[in-house]
Scaffold this active site. Structure first.
Site, PDB file in Angstrom:
ATOM      1  N   SER A  10       0.838  -1.210   0.000  1.00 34.19           N
ATOM      2  CA  SER A  10       0.000   0.000   0.000  1.00 34.19           C
ATOM      3  C   SER A  10       0.870   1.256   0.000  1.00 34.19           C
ATOM      4  O   SER A  10       0.417   2.319  -0.422  1.00 34.19           O
ATOM      5  CB  SER A  10      -0.955   0.003   1.195  1.00 34.19           C
ATOM      6  OG  SER A  10      -0.240  -0.109   2.399  1.00 34.19           O
ATOM      7  N   ASP A  65      -2.260  -8.262   3.721  1.00 32.34           N
ATOM      8  CA  ASP A  65      -2.699  -7.083   4.463  1.00 32.34           C
ATOM      9  C   ASP A  65      -2.917  -7.551   5.905  1.00 32.34           C
ATOM     10  O   ASP A  65      -3.789  -8.388   6.168  1.00 32.34           O
ATOM     11  CB  ASP A  65      -3.999  -6.571   3.837  1.00 32.34           C
ATOM     12  CG  ASP A  65      -4.661  -5.468   4.654  1.00 32.34           C
ATOM     13  OD1 ASP A  65      -4.230  -5.194   5.800  1.00 32.34           O
ATOM     14  OD2 ASP A  65      -5.632  -4.880   4.136  1.00 32.34           O
ATOM     15  N   SER A 109       7.582   5.728  17.648  1.00 28.39           N
ATOM     16  CA  SER A 109       8.206   6.961  17.148  1.00 28.39           C
ATOM     17  C   SER A 109       8.454   7.936  18.283  1.00 28.39           C
ATOM     18  O   SER A 109       7.653   8.030  19.231  1.00 28.39           O
ATOM     19  CB  SER A 109       7.264   7.617  16.133  1.00 28.39           C
ATOM     20  OG  SER A 109       7.706   8.919  15.818  1.00 28.39           O
ATOM     21  N   TYR A 158      -1.667  10.275  13.314  1.00 29.75           N
ATOM     22  CA  TYR A 158      -0.562   9.328  13.147  1.00 29.75           C
ATOM     23  C   TYR A 158       0.122   9.093  14.497  1.00 29.75           C
ATOM     24  O   TYR A 158       0.371   7.961  14.911  1.00 29.75           O
ATOM     25  CB  TYR A 158       0.448   9.851  12.110  1.00 29.75           C
ATOM     26  CG  TYR A 158       1.808   9.217  12.242  1.00 29.75           C
ATOM     27  CD1 TYR A 158       2.027   7.916  11.797  1.00 29.75           C
ATOM     28  CD2 TYR A 158       2.858   9.891  12.866  1.00 29.75           C
ATOM     29  CE1 TYR A 158       3.272   7.317  11.966  1.00 29.75           C
ATOM     30  CE2 TYR A 158       4.094   9.302  13.035  1.00 29.75           C
ATOM     31  CZ  TYR A 158       4.293   8.011  12.585  1.00 29.75           C
ATOM     32  OH  TYR A 158       5.512   7.416  12.769  1.00 29.75           O
ATOM     33  N   LYS A 185       0.569   5.617  17.179  1.00 34.10           N
ATOM     34  CA  LYS A 185       1.770   5.060  17.816  1.00 34.10           C
ATOM     35  C   LYS A 185       1.585   5.019  19.329  1.00 34.10           C
ATOM     36  O   LYS A 185       1.915   4.025  19.988  1.00 34.10           O
ATOM     37  CB  LYS A 185       3.012   5.885  17.433  1.00 34.10           C
ATOM     38  CG  LYS A 185       3.388   5.755  15.960  1.00 34.10           C
ATOM     39  CD  LYS A 185       3.675   4.307  15.571  1.00 34.10           C
ATOM     40  CE  LYS A 185       3.975   4.127  14.110  1.00 34.10           C
ATOM     41  NZ  LYS A 185       4.120   2.716  13.703  1.00 34.10           N
ATOM     42  N   TYR A 245      11.666   5.496  17.430  1.00 36.00           N
ATOM     43  CA  TYR A 245      12.660   5.949  16.460  1.00 36.00           C
ATOM     44  C   TYR A 245      12.758   7.457  16.458  1.00 36.00           C
ATOM     45  O   TYR A 245      11.739   8.140  16.450  1.00 36.00           O
ATOM     46  CB  TYR A 245      12.291   5.562  15.020  1.00 36.00           C
ATOM     47  CG  TYR A 245      11.909   4.150  14.767  1.00 36.00           C
ATOM     48  CD1 TYR A 245      12.399   3.103  15.539  1.00 36.00           C
ATOM     49  CD2 TYR A 245      11.040   3.848  13.720  1.00 36.00           C
ATOM     50  CE1 TYR A 245      12.039   1.791  15.269  1.00 36.00           C
ATOM     51  CE2 TYR A 245      10.677   2.554  13.447  1.00 36.00           C
ATOM     52  CZ  TYR A 245      11.165   1.522  14.224  1.00 36.00           C
ATOM     53  OH  TYR A 245      10.788   0.241  13.938  1.00 36.00           O
ATOM     54  N   PHE A 246      13.982   7.944  16.304  1.00 30.47           N
ATOM     55  CA  PHE A 246      14.187   9.352  16.001  1.00 30.47           C
ATOM     56  C   PHE A 246      14.135   9.496  14.466  1.00 30.47           C
ATOM     57  O   PHE A 246      13.204   8.958  13.872  1.00 30.47           O
ATOM     58  CB  PHE A 246      15.437   9.864  16.741  1.00 30.47           C
ATOM     59  CG  PHE A 246      15.055  10.077  18.193  1.00 30.47           C
ATOM     60  CD1 PHE A 246      14.810   8.985  19.036  1.00 30.47           C
ATOM     61  CD2 PHE A 246      14.821  11.334  18.683  1.00 30.47           C
ATOM     62  CE1 PHE A 246      14.358   9.171  20.339  1.00 30.47           C
ATOM     63  CE2 PHE A 246      14.374  11.523  19.981  1.00 30.47           C
ATOM     64  CZ  PHE A 246      14.146  10.447  20.805  1.00 30.47           C
ATOM     65  N   ASN A 279       7.665  14.485   2.369  1.00 28.45           N
ATOM     66  CA  ASN A 279       7.407  15.345   3.527  1.00 28.45           C
ATOM     67  C   ASN A 279       8.673  15.547   4.338  1.00 28.45           C
ATOM     68  O   ASN A 279       8.829  16.560   5.003  1.00 28.45           O
ATOM     69  CB  ASN A 279       6.367  14.693   4.457  1.00 28.45           C
ATOM     70  CG  ASN A 279       5.065  14.431   3.748  1.00 28.45           C
ATOM     71  OD1 ASN A 279       4.497  15.338   3.159  1.00 28.45           O
ATOM     72  ND2 ASN A 279       4.601  13.189   3.789  1.00 28.45           N
ATOM     73  N   LEU A 298      12.778  15.693   5.447  1.00 26.63           N
ATOM     74  CA  LEU A 298      13.872  16.556   5.008  1.00 26.63           C
ATOM     75  C   LEU A 298      14.817  15.876   4.006  1.00 26.63           C
ATOM     76  O   LEU A 298      15.047  16.406   2.908  1.00 26.63           O
ATOM     77  CB  LEU A 298      14.667  17.029   6.244  1.00 26.63           C
ATOM     78  CG  LEU A 298      15.902  17.872   5.941  1.00 26.63           C
ATOM     79  CD1 LEU A 298      15.529  19.175   5.234  1.00 26.63           C
ATOM     80  CD2 LEU A 298      16.670  18.162   7.233  1.00 26.63           C
ATOM     81  N   ARG A 318       6.996  25.256   9.935  1.00 26.33           N
ATOM     82  CA  ARG A 318       5.924  24.308   9.606  1.00 26.33           C
ATOM     83  C   ARG A 318       5.100  24.088  10.878  1.00 26.33           C
ATOM     84  O   ARG A 318       5.667  23.726  11.913  1.00 26.33           O
ATOM     85  CB  ARG A 318       6.533  22.995   9.109  1.00 26.33           C
ATOM     86  CG  ARG A 318       5.521  21.965   8.643  1.00 26.33           C
ATOM     87  CD  ARG A 318       6.206  20.800   7.946  1.00 26.33           C
ATOM     88  NE  ARG A 318       7.080  20.020   8.824  1.00 26.33           N
ATOM     89  CZ  ARG A 318       7.757  18.944   8.439  1.00 26.33           C
ATOM     90  NH1 ARG A 318       7.664  18.516   7.181  1.00 26.33           N
ATOM     91  NH2 ARG A 318       8.523  18.292   9.281  1.00 26.33           N
TER      92      ARG A 318
HETATM   93  N1  UFG Z   1      12.165  20.296   7.011  1.00 29.53           N
HETATM   94  C1  UFG Z   1      12.391  21.375   6.193  1.00 29.53           C
HETATM   95  N2  UFG Z   1      11.968  21.292   4.878  1.00 29.53           N
HETATM   96  C2  UFG Z   1      11.361  20.175   4.377  1.00 29.53           C
HETATM   97  C3  UFG Z   1      11.144  19.077   5.249  1.00 29.53           C
HETATM   98  C4  UFG Z   1      11.552  19.166   6.568  1.00 29.53           C
HETATM   99  O1  UFG Z   1      12.937  22.395   6.602  1.00 29.53           O
HETATM  100  O2  UFG Z   1      11.006  20.168   3.199  1.00 29.53           O
HETATM  101  C5  UFG Z   1      12.608  20.375   8.417  1.00 29.53           C
HETATM  102  C6  UFG Z   1      11.471  20.249   9.398  1.00 29.53           C
HETATM  103  O3  UFG Z   1      10.848  21.487   9.601  1.00 29.53           O
HETATM  104  C7  UFG Z   1      12.199  19.700  10.625  1.00 29.53           C
HETATM  105  C8  UFG Z   1      13.318  18.854  10.024  1.00 29.53           C
HETATM  106  O4  UFG Z   1      13.485  19.306   8.689  1.00 29.53           O
HETATM  107  O5  UFG Z   1      12.771  20.746  11.350  1.00 29.53           O
HETATM  108  C9  UFG Z   1      12.995  17.363   9.988  1.00 29.53           C
HETATM  109  O6  UFG Z   1      11.730  17.210   9.362  1.00 29.53           O
HETATM  110  P1  UFG Z   1      11.197  15.774   8.908  1.00 29.53           P
HETATM  111  O7  UFG Z   1       9.839  15.983   8.305  1.00 29.53           O
HETATM  112  O8  UFG Z   1      12.230  15.073   8.119  1.00 29.53           O
HETATM  113  O9  UFG Z   1      11.128  15.017  10.279  1.00 29.53           O
HETATM  114  P2  UFG Z   1      10.218  15.301  11.550  1.00 29.53           P
HETATM  115  O10 UFG Z   1      11.148  15.357  12.699  1.00 29.53           O
HETATM  116  O11 UFG Z   1       9.274  16.418  11.387  1.00 29.53           O
HETATM  117  O12 UFG Z   1       9.332  14.012  11.459  1.00 29.53           O
HETATM  118  C10 UFG Z   1       9.693  12.898  12.139  1.00 29.53           C
HETATM  119  C11 UFG Z   1       9.154  11.600  11.492  1.00 29.53           C
HETATM  120  C12 UFG Z   1       7.657  11.516  11.633  1.00 29.53           C
HETATM  121  C13 UFG Z   1       7.245  11.855  13.023  1.00 29.53           C
HETATM  122  C14 UFG Z   1       7.757  13.222  13.363  1.00 29.53           C
HETATM  123  C15 UFG Z   1       7.252  13.783  14.642  1.00 29.53           C
HETATM  124  O13 UFG Z   1       9.520  11.534  10.146  1.00 29.53           O
HETATM  125  O14 UFG Z   1       7.261  10.200  11.324  1.00 29.53           O
HETATM  126  O15 UFG Z   1       9.158  13.122  13.393  1.00 29.53           O
HETATM  127  O16 UFG Z   1       8.249  14.097  15.536  1.00 29.53           O
HETATM  128  F1  UFG Z   1       5.924  11.861  13.199  1.00 29.53           F
END
Ligand code: UFG
Length: 342
Positions: A34, A58, A124, A148, A152, A175-176, A196, A198, A291
């Site tokens: 999926s 599934d 997470s 989401y 968890k 996980y970090f 989504n 980074l 964000r």
């Molecule tokens: N960021 C950007 N530009 C982008 C994408 C991300 O500047 O296009 C920044 C975000 O603002 C953040 C950092 O990069 O400061 C990391 O962002 P991610 O989206 O890669 O990771 P997150 O820490 O936001 O997300 C992670 C996991 C999710 C979880 C989330 C909540 O990927 O599964 O932590 O803490 F839900």
């Protein structure tokens, strides 16, 4: 005996399958594709010499899951299968609750029915929200800020309760931020649509699929104004799962919760710079508004991982970005990249 890996074609699942194989375990992989690709299973089979058993199941289907336990000599489960996009979860909360919680209950019920006691669960650091201080240890208060994250949080609670009532031995792994890829370049992260997260976004800029990175927030109270996360190489993370199974095999009982991180925080701009070093040219970016929902800083206290699992991450940011780049460079369209002409 074999380990059942749900969601084994996904990003973290596939890397864990390789680490399990290297630890000498037999692996039964299930995935319904999926949010993953059959090509990941083909790549895995190449990496492990064709030794995987794969079932296109599934795991919210109780009959199909029951059959897995009847057909295979399963003695432990690593449960990854879940939807994981934060923004999508706020638009489709019921789909997320239905899928993620149903999968966890269904798999756990089958374990109880078949007398399988050992479970490692994919949780997470999102359950910590905005922590009062860093590093965060496993005793910090938990909650969630999106559906989401709640799946968890509740998934952990389901397993805590099942452990107490049915004698399951469970490790909940928080996980970090996983990045990187297997050094072979054969498997890696392949997000659907515009990423989504980074590093996948940065890598798609590097291969020219996207124009430039938008850095969300340059006014945080950090040394360069951008937010801090604990990025961990996906192979380290995979090895953390093997360490959790080893600990269960060695007699760990009850329900343990363990952070999987490096204990080191990096800013967004530090990641962008490391990506530039890996790729060989600077990654274009602009700084835009924060964000919504993002925390300013979070990194892991890794002492429990060391004491309970005897595990610690060994790979640094440059290795993560170099390995992620090798995968992206050779698979600019992810698993849909056509094979090179011989
Ligand atoms: N960021 C950007 N530009 C982008 C994408 C991300 O500047 O296009 C920044 C975000 O603002 C953040 C950092 O990069 O400061 C990391 O962002 P991610 O989206 O890669 O990771 P997150 O820490 O936001 O997300 C992670 C996991 C999710 C979880 C989330 C909540 O990927 O599964 O932590 O803490 F839900």
């Amino acid at each position: 005996m074999a380990v059942l890996v749900t969601g084994g074609a996904g990003y973290i699942g596939s890397h864990t399958v390789v680490a399990l194989h290297e630890s000498g375990r037999r692996v039964v992989v299930v995935d319904d594709f999926s949010n993953s690709s059959p090509a990941a299973v083909d790549a895995l089979q190449r990496l492990v010499g064709g030794s995987l058993v794969f079932a296109p199941v599934d795991v919210t289907d109780p009959d199909a899951v029951d059959r897995l336990f009847v057909d295979h000599d399963i003695d432990a489960v690593i449960h990854f299968a879940a939807f994981k996009a934060v923004a999508e979860s706020t638009e489709q909360p019921l789909r997320y609750y239905r899928n993620n919680l149903d999968a966890t209950v269904t798999v756990t019920e089958a374990m109880v029915a078949h007398g399988v006691r050992r479970m490692v669960f994919s949780s997470s650091a999102t359950v910590y929200g905005e922590p009062e201080r860093v590093p965060v240890d496993e005793t910090f208060p938990t909650g969630a800020t999106n559906p989401y994250g709640w799946t968890k949080f509740v998934g952990e609670q389901i397993l805590r309760d099942a452990s107490a009532a049915h004698g399951l031995d469970v490790v909940l792994l928080r996980y970090f931020n996983p990045v990187g890829a297997h050094p072979s370049g054969e498997i890696g992260e392949d997000p659907a649509g515009i990423p989504n997260n980074l590093v996948p976004y940065v890598m798609q800029v590097a291969v020219g699929r996207l124009d430039h990175l938008r850095v969300f927030g340059g006014d945080y109270d950090t040394h360069d104004g951008t937010a801090i996360r604990d990025y961990i190489h996906v192979v380290d993370l995979a090895e953390g799962h093997v360490a959790a199974l080893d600990a269960l095999d060695a007699g760990l009982t009850g329900c343990e919760v363990v952070n999987l991180g490096t204990g080191v925080g990096s800013t967004v701009l530090e990641v962008v710079e490391a990506a530039g070093r890996a790729v060989g040219h600077a990654i274009p970016y602009e700084i835009v508004d924060r964000r919504p929902g993002d925390v300013e800083r979070i990194w892991a206290d890794v002492r429990r991982a060391e004491s309970v699992l005897g595990w610690r991450a060994t790979r640094g940011l440059d290795e993560m970005l170099a390995d992620h780049w090798r995968w992206q460079r050779t698979h600019p369209q992810g698993y849909a990249t056509p094979a090179p002409v011989a």
